[in-house]
Design an enzyme around this catalytic site. Structure first.
Site, short mmCIF file in Angstrom:
data_model
loop_
_atom_site.label_atom_id
_atom_site.label_comp_id
_atom_site.label_asym_id
_atom_site.label_seq_id
_atom_site.Cartn_x
_atom_site.Cartn_y
_atom_site.Cartn_z
N LYS A 83 1.04 -1.18 0.01
CA LYS A 83 0.15 -0.24 0.12
C LYS A 83 0.89 1.35 0.04
CE LYS A 83 -4.31 0.63 2.40
NZ LYS A 83 -5.20 0.70 3.53
O1 G3P Z 1 -8.50 1.49 5.03
C1 G3P Z 1 -8.68 2.87 5.23
C2 G3P Z 1 -9.39 2.88 6.40
O2 G3P Z 1 -8.73 2.28 7.50
C3 G3P Z 1 -9.51 4.46 6.77
O3 G3P Z 1 -10.89 4.54 7.65
O4 G3P Z 1 -12.44 5.45 9.25
O5 G3P Z 1 -9.88 5.87 9.69
O6 G3P Z 1 -11.28 6.83 7.49
P1 G3P Z 1 -11.18 5.79 8.48
#
Ligand code: G3P
Length: 217
Positions: A83
């Site tokens: 990634k």
């Molecule tokens: O895979 C990306 C994810 O973990 C981000 O999620 O909720 O931190 O925006 P969030």
């Protein structure tokens, strides 16, 4: 649509993997920072458990560092997907790693042009963050529609991996729009199993059955 679990925690992954409904896992530096122990050992354990694509994010920000780190991560297991964030250095690293046969997930995607350029750089996945777009008062799912349309128009093989999922609504809309993958926090996967009418209906089935059996005695 494939379901990935968005976590670096093995104990959170195990019950869903045991159900046979998990196609992969995504992690990021914030998720891995929550875990104690050697991150690379944890990633290897996740690969062995899930036997599907496991995204592991570099923390280097320069292309050379990303490429070096990406090669190290890819060497951990054949299931590792490297990634990288969508920056110019990330795009350069994606191009190089993809040319070497490494699958790359370009993350922190917030626009259709970013997704398009990542696909042109050979990304195996792009990760548009719908929840964070919602957080600033825009409609994150509109971005998914744009990306799916663009990728379909030009036969890109890059998969749309919907990330930053905050509710089952994001999952349903992603499936309706034809996204390839949705990566979901464990708590949101749990929400997908629950419906009060299912509980009420099962209770009535069992009660009716028991009453009928009792009447035969
Ligand atoms: O895979 C990306 C994810 O973990 C981000 O999620 O909720 O931190 O925006 P969030």
């Amino acid at each position: 649509m494939k379901l990935f679990v968005d976590t670096g925690n093995l104990k959170e992954i195990e019950p869903f993997a045991a159900l046979g409904i998990i196609d992969g896992v995504t992690t990021n530096p914030s998720l891995m920072a929550r875990e104690s122990g050697d991150p690379r050992k944890i990633l290897k354990q996740i690969c062995e458990l899930v036997q599907g694509p496991v995204s592991a994010e570099v923390v280097a920000t320069d292309a050379a560092g990303m490429i070096r780190e990406g090669r190290e991560l890819a060497a951990l297991d054949t299931h590792i997907v490297v990634k990288v964030p969508f920056t110019k250095d990330g795009v350069k690293a994606c191009k190089t790693l993809a040319s070497e046969g490494t699958r790359v997930n370009v993350t922190l995607i917030f626009s259709a042009t970013q997704a398009w350029l990542a696909a042109k750089a050979g990304a195996a996945y792009v990760s548009p963050f719908v929840g964070r777009l919602d957080d600033i008062g825009t409609t994150g799912m509109n971005l998914i529609r744009e990306i799916v349309d663009i990728f379909d128009n030009f036969d890109f093989t890059t998969e749309v991996l919907v990330a930053s999922v905050r509710s089952p609504i994001h999952i349903v809309e992603s499936a309706r729009m034809g996204a390839d993958v949705v990566t979901v926090p464990p708590a949101v996967i749990e929400q997908c199993f629950k419906h009060p009418l299912t509980d009420i209906g099962l209770a009535k089935f069992l009660k009716d059955w028991e009453q009928a059996q009792a009447a035969k005695v």
